[in-house]
Design a protein around this motif. Structure first.
Motif, PDB file in Angstrom:
ATOM      1  N   ILE A  36      12.468  36.589  -0.244  1.00  0.00           N
ATOM      2  CA  ILE A  36      13.183  37.357  -1.415  1.00  0.00           C
ATOM      3  C   ILE A  36      12.532  37.064  -2.604  1.00  0.00           C
ATOM      4  O   ILE A  36      12.736  35.870  -3.215  1.00  0.00           O
ATOM      5  N   PRO A  37      11.983  38.137  -3.123  1.00  0.00           N
ATOM      6  CA  PRO A  37      11.514  37.697  -4.339  1.00  0.00           C
ATOM      7  C   PRO A  37      12.385  38.101  -5.452  1.00  0.00           C
ATOM      8  O   PRO A  37      13.054  39.069  -5.469  1.00  0.00           O
ATOM      9  N   SER A  38      12.401  37.103  -6.566  1.00  0.00           N
ATOM     10  CA  SER A  38      12.764  37.892  -7.852  1.00  0.00           C
ATOM     11  C   SER A  38      11.772  37.707  -9.192  1.00  0.00           C
ATOM     12  O   SER A  38      11.098  36.530  -9.099  1.00  0.00           O
ATOM     13  N   ILE A  39      11.495  38.574  -9.886  1.00  0.00           N
ATOM     14  CA  ILE A  39      10.659  38.557 -11.067  1.00  0.00           C
ATOM     15  C   ILE A  39      11.630  38.748 -12.140  1.00  0.00           C
ATOM     16  O   ILE A  39      12.950  38.485 -12.186  1.00  0.00           O
ATOM     17  N   GLY A  40      11.308  38.834 -13.149  1.00  0.00           N
ATOM     18  CA  GLY A  40      12.024  39.032 -14.640  1.00  0.00           C
ATOM     19  C   GLY A  40      11.936  37.895 -15.270  1.00  0.00           C
ATOM     20  O   GLY A  40      12.655  37.910 -16.412  1.00  0.00           O
ATOM     21  N   PHE A 326       2.686  45.278  -8.989  1.00  0.00           N
ATOM     22  CA  PHE A 326       4.049  45.794  -8.640  1.00  0.00           C
ATOM     23  C   PHE A 326       3.849  46.386  -7.197  1.00  0.00           C
ATOM     24  O   PHE A 326       4.788  46.470  -6.607  1.00  0.00           O
ATOM     25  N   ILE A 329       3.613  43.751  -4.264  1.00  0.00           N
ATOM     26  CA  ILE A 329       4.606  42.522  -4.033  1.00  0.00           C
ATOM     27  C   ILE A 329       5.099  42.820  -2.496  1.00  0.00           C
ATOM     28  O   ILE A 329       5.263  42.209  -1.614  1.00  0.00           O
ATOM     29  N   PRO A 330       5.488  44.248  -2.174  1.00  0.00           N
ATOM     30  CA  PRO A 330       5.764  44.650  -0.960  1.00  0.00           C
ATOM     31  C   PRO A 330       5.199  43.901   0.126  1.00  0.00           C
ATOM     32  O   PRO A 330       5.554  43.644   1.182  1.00  0.00           O
ATOM     33  N   LEU A 333       5.152  40.167   0.550  1.00  0.00           N
ATOM     34  CA  LEU A 333       6.371  39.681   1.341  1.00  0.00           C
ATOM     35  C   LEU A 333       6.116  40.000   2.832  1.00  0.00           C
ATOM     36  O   LEU A 333       6.381  39.203   3.676  1.00  0.00           O
TER      37      LEU A 333
ATOM     38  N   TYR B  99      19.559  44.051  -6.916  1.00  0.00           N
ATOM     39  CA  TYR B  99      19.614  43.121  -7.615  1.00  0.00           C
ATOM     40  C   TYR B  99      20.592  42.960  -8.519  1.00  0.00           C
ATOM     41  O   TYR B  99      20.768  42.139  -9.417  1.00  0.00           O
ATOM     42  N   LEU B 103      17.322  42.036 -12.239  1.00  0.00           N
ATOM     43  CA  LEU B 103      15.942  41.946 -11.914  1.00  0.00           C
ATOM     44  C   LEU B 103      15.117  41.338 -12.926  1.00  0.00           C
ATOM     45  O   LEU B 103      14.311  40.491 -12.972  1.00  0.00           O
ATOM     46  N   TYR B 104      15.408  41.892 -14.295  1.00  0.00           N
ATOM     47  CA  TYR B 104      14.845  41.243 -15.216  1.00  0.00           C
ATOM     48  C   TYR B 104      15.797  40.684 -15.981  1.00  0.00           C
ATOM     49  O   TYR B 104      17.117  40.907 -16.203  1.00  0.00           O
ATOM     50  N   ARG B 105      15.562  39.406 -16.681  1.00  0.00           N
ATOM     51  CA  ARG B 105      16.606  38.652 -17.449  1.00  0.00           C
ATOM     52  C   ARG B 105      16.576  39.336 -18.804  1.00  0.00           C
ATOM     53  O   ARG B 105      15.783  38.645 -20.010  1.00  0.00           O
TER      54      ARG B 105
END
Lengths: 360, 115, 121
Positions: A36-40, A326, A329-330, A333, B99, B103-105
């Motif tokens: 499970i990815p998280s970006i940000g 972008f 990414i899928p 995974l 999310y 998703l973004y911080r």
């Protein structure tokens, strides 16, 4: 017997991971069951700057989206605006853009090869690749004045011309580069240890690649021949090239495709230098953009999509940048499912991730 | 081959999911999805592609209108939908891997929504 | 057929050849002619129109027409060169030579010399 699963947090800081992506890896023993990815972590809000910077200044913001395909971001943005405003860029300007695009591809793929070598622990090969990449950066600095951010694009054309002696000096340098590339490619494609790490790892079937919307070398390594350059933006319509694909669908195929694309880039630059006409490099752009347009180009990492909407004022209404990472990414995974934990950094790298592009 | 540009097909909320299913059955891939903030609402574009051909479904919705997620049809849409929900405040039902605005911080809620 | 240790030759060669890096700062760095180092102004030609300050993407330039000063915050400047593009008198140039580190943040102020002729003012 039901086995017990464990969750391993991976990234955003990891010794072999240059990009700030975080993955929660669900493991069954050493095998990844789900990711499970998280970006940000590096979101900068570049798209929302459109309210504060007018459409000509925005070019300088947009090209800072990425430090590797900086030129292509700037170019795509300008082409989007040119389409909205019906501006025809002079042929020489389009050729210059093409040459810089292919130089970007060369140095991006060279950087990627280095990082790949680093990911499987081949430090000296990593430095050898980056040493070669330095030549391309020097060429950029000599022609545009910047090593990373070039600032040579503007709606209507390019700002700097390359005189013919500079172009021919570049071609000569590229000949030397090609000789060195043959040596490096031999290691990536034939070395016993490299092959054991790459062959059969991270299979992405053509159906999956299509369904998950993969882009660029990731897609072409799965045997789908799609290259946005064939649509003939910039001067690609005048140049002759084939789409490079591989049917192996694994990490080795992605490495192979990228290496062959580098030879192709050198050929494309040589073709462009032979065919480049004399003339203007830019036309003045008057007025403000009104209307919307979707634009796509082939960046080193894959297909990038730009959308711009102007409302007749000097500030655009919206600019949307969909970067290749972008889209990949899928697919990443998917390849992670069922792989070994130790292959995770390598697989993340095979999509050539650029997370700060992704988050903008 | 010249890029003919992306055709924009306006659709309504009612036929939205059906159109997306049609795209899927015609073997189109999801290329991108984005939102544009307009007066009292949003303009959503879902771009689909097949080989070099591409089309955009254009959905215009009210500010408080809820739309279904397409992640059941196109699994790869989850990042696009999360981004729309977080930056613009578009209300999307049942995103697979939602999310929840993480998703973004970022500090601001829906920073790109037009006030 | 996989090869065994194909990189060894290159590595040995690297071991016995000169380094590719230069020994900066003993040897000064060489920048190409087009290198974008910093913005320079020929302030006597400046007409104080303020186009550069209005068009500067990071807003690093301020022009005070009344006082006759042209100020740049070099820490904000991103060396994009847009000011040199919009300048109507082309008195702005980007020349090689990066900014050196300093102990305090300060702005560089340039004063326009007193006009000799009336129409220049």
């Amino acid at each position: 017997m039901a086995s017990k699963k464990s969750v391993v947090p991976f990234g955003p800081q990891h010794p072999v991971l240059p990009e700030p992506i975080h993955l929660d890896l669900v493991l069954d023993d050493e095998k990844v069951v789900e990711a499970i990815p998280s970006i940000g972590f590096v979101h900068r809000g570049l798209e929302s700057l459109v309210k504060k910077k007018d459409f000509k200044e925005m070019q300088y913001v947009v090209e800072r989206t990425c430090g590797i395909c900086s030129f292509m971001h700037g170019m795509t943005y300008c082409e989007t605006i040119e389409h909205i405003m019906d501006v025809e860029v002079p042929v020489r300007g389009r050729y210059l853009r093409t040459i810089w695009c292919e130089m970007s591809r060369l140095h991006s793929h060279m950087l990627w090869l280095g990082l790949l070598a680093d990911a499987f622990g081949f430090e000296s090969l990593f430095y050898q690749c980056w040493r070669m990449r330095e030549q391309i950066l020097d060429m950029f600095e000599a022609s545009t004045g910047g090593r990373v951010i070039f600032s040579v694009n503007a709606p209507g054309g390019v700002l700097k011309d390359m005189p013919s002696d500079m172009l021919h000096a570049f071609v000569e340098k590229l000949d030397g580069f090609e000789t060195e590339l043959h040596k490096i490619a031999d290691i990536f494609l034939n070395d016993y240890t490299v092959l054991t790490r790459l062959k059969g790892v991270g299979i992405l079937t053509p159906e999956e690649a299509h369904d998950l919307g993969a882009a660029g070398p990731m897609l072409r390594a799965s045997g789908i021949a799609r290259d946005t350059r064939k649509l003939g933006y910039a001067a690609y319509g005048d140049l002759d090239f084939d789409i490079i694909t591989s049917d192996d669908c694994d990490s080795f195929a992605r490495c192979d495709v990228r290496i062959r694309e580098m030879y192709q880039s050198i050929q494309l630059i040589k073709q462009a230098v032979d065919k480049i006409p004399e003339g203007d490099i830019a036309v003045p752009v008057k007025g403000n953009p009104e209307g919307e347009y979707f634009m796509r180009v082939e960046q080193p990492r894959g297909e990038a999509i730009y959308y711009a909407k102007g409302n007749g004022t000097k500030f655009l209404e919206r600019i949307r940048i969909r970067t290749p990472t972008f889209a990949n990414i899928p697919a990443l995974l998917k390849t992670l499912k069922g792989c070994q934990l130790s292959d995770v950094p390598l697989l993340i790298l095979t999509i050539d991730p650029c997370i700060s592009c992704t988050e903008r | 081959m010249a890029d003919t540009g992306c055709e924009i097909i306006p659709i309504t909320t009612g036929e939205f999911l059906m159109k997306v299913m049609e795209m899927k059955n015609d073997h189109y891939r999801l290329m991108q999805a984005h939102a544009v903030s307009v007066e009292n609402g949003y303009e959503l574009s879902y771009t689909f592609g097949k080989d070099y051909e591409w089309v955009s479904l254009r959905l215009v919705i009210d500010e408080n209108e809820e739309i279904p997620s397409i992640t059941n049809v196109y699994q790869a849409a989850f990042l696009y939908e999360n981004e729309m929900a977080e930056l613009f405040g578009v209300k999307i039902r049942m995103i697979s891997v939602d999310y929840q605005d993480k998703l973004y911080r970022i500090d601001d809620e829906t920073p790109m929504k037009k006030l | 057929m996989p090869k065994f240790m194909p990189f060894a030759g290159t590595m040995l060669k690297n071991l016995f050849s000169k380094p590719v890096t230069t020994s900066y700062p003993e040897k000064p760095a060489v920048y190409p002619e087009r290198s974008r180092g910093h913005v320079e102004i020929a302030v006597d030609q400046c007409i104080m129109c303020g186009l550069c300050s209005r068009n500067c993407p990071p807003r690093a330039i301020t022009v005070d027409r009344a006082a006759g000063t042209w100020t740049i915050n070099r820490f904000d400047c991103v060396q994009c060169g847009y000011c040199t593009e919009v300048c109507p008198k082309k008195c702005l140039t980007i020349i090689p030579g990066y900014q050196t580190p300093g102990t305090e943040k300060k702005e560089a102020v340039y004063h326009k010399p007193a006009p000799e002729k009336k129409e220049e003012a």
